[in-house]
Design an enzyme around this catalytic site. Sequence first.
Site, PDB file in Angstrom:
ATOM      1  CG  HIS A 177      41.340  39.854  38.593  1.00 39.49           C
ATOM      2  ND1 HIS A 177      41.766  40.699  39.343  1.00 39.49           N
ATOM      3  CD2 HIS A 177      39.988  39.879  38.411  1.00 39.49           C
ATOM      4  CE1 HIS A 177      40.090  41.580  39.378  1.00 39.49           C
ATOM      5  NE2 HIS A 177      39.672  40.718  38.719  1.00 39.49           N
ATOM      6  CB  CYS A 178      40.780  35.900  42.121  1.00 42.68           C
ATOM      7  SG  CYS A 178      39.164  33.888  41.836  1.00 42.68           S
ATOM      8  N   PRO A 179      39.016  35.730  38.982  1.00 36.44           N
ATOM      9  CG  PRO A 179      38.151  35.028  37.052  1.00 36.44           C
ATOM     10  CD  PRO A 179      39.357  35.337  37.722  1.00 36.44           C
ATOM     11  N   GLY A 182      36.394  38.061  42.456  1.00 34.36           N
ATOM     12  CA  GLY A 182      36.514  39.406  41.776  1.00 34.36           C
ATOM     13  C   GLY A 182      37.350  40.438  42.493  1.00 34.36           C
TER      14      GLY A 182
END
Length: 340
Positions: A177-179, A182
């Site tokens: 999950h890449c912040p 998002g």
Amino acid sequence: MIDSAVDHVEATIREEIEKICWGCGLRLLLPSNAPIFKCGWCGAVTNQHAQKRKDKSLRWRRWRDRCFVSVVSLFMLCILCGGVWTVHPVVFSISYISGIFHCLVTAVLAVSTFTTFGLAAFRCAGRPPNIQWGSYPVVGKGDLEDYTFCLYCCKPKSPRSHHCRSCGMCIEDMDHHCPFIGNCVGATNHRHFIIFLISTLISTVYVTIMCSYAGWHIWPPLRFTSLAHPYILASGSTSRVVRELSHALLGSAMLLSTRGIILVYLIVSSVSVQIGLTILLWQQLCYIYEGQTYLSHLSSGADGGSGERDCQNLVRFFGCPYSFSRHLPIFRSSRKKHRK
Ligand SMILES: [Zn+2]
Ligand SMILES: [Zn+2]
Ligand SMILES: [Zn+2]
């Protein structure tokens, strides 16, 4: 009397080892009271100790992701606008043709970076297909092979899926999950994510080159002290040369215009982004070459996983046609050969 006691014990044992499969609903007779068991009919894996979970921090995680995406979008827009405002006058002052060429390159890089960012950030990362489960006539033999039950979504989870607590759903072929986008990086948007990284890396290299070029043109002349004339510096010690040069650079930097200060900021920020992106892109390409995702790499541990290292993995990933990919050489790792 004894017979009735034996019957009671047998009934108790039979009750303990009779379990229900969540996948097909069949009653299974297990040799022991194992906490985790696999159904012989549908192949679903049941964990008896698992309990339904509710994620209370989902809203906070979504709010954090939206903030990150806004900051990244704003940062990219600032780099683009700052670059256009500072570099264009310098390039057009040299020649009209070079100015037009620079405009074209800037437009192509900006469109590709923003488009791939949008696709990676706002496209669903990989929603698993809805499959029927729960009753025997509907679920056929091996239909749920190695499926587990997602305790958050309350539905079957394939062996290739992972539940993401930030997205609040299961994602097929989840990488991470890449912040910054998002969103999860999964089966649907992994390619867009990699192309976004490549496009951003090329764009930042171009920003660094053009800003350095423009900076060279508009930088105020270096002011050396009378004792530190360049000819005297040439015969002096290295430490003295460095000291005098840095004093001269700082002195002229004080005379920089707003355009010059923005150029310095653009060079520093683009070089910083390049370093981070190069490490991330290299790591991602290594996983793709190994036929793995970041999560499967973590779960495979020290043995390197079940994927085969092959350049064809990269070709398949980027969707090159077979007629082109079959002419590429195949490099296999020696470790894999030894294992065979
Ligand atoms: Zn079953
Ligand atoms: Zn889930
Ligand atoms: Zn996610």
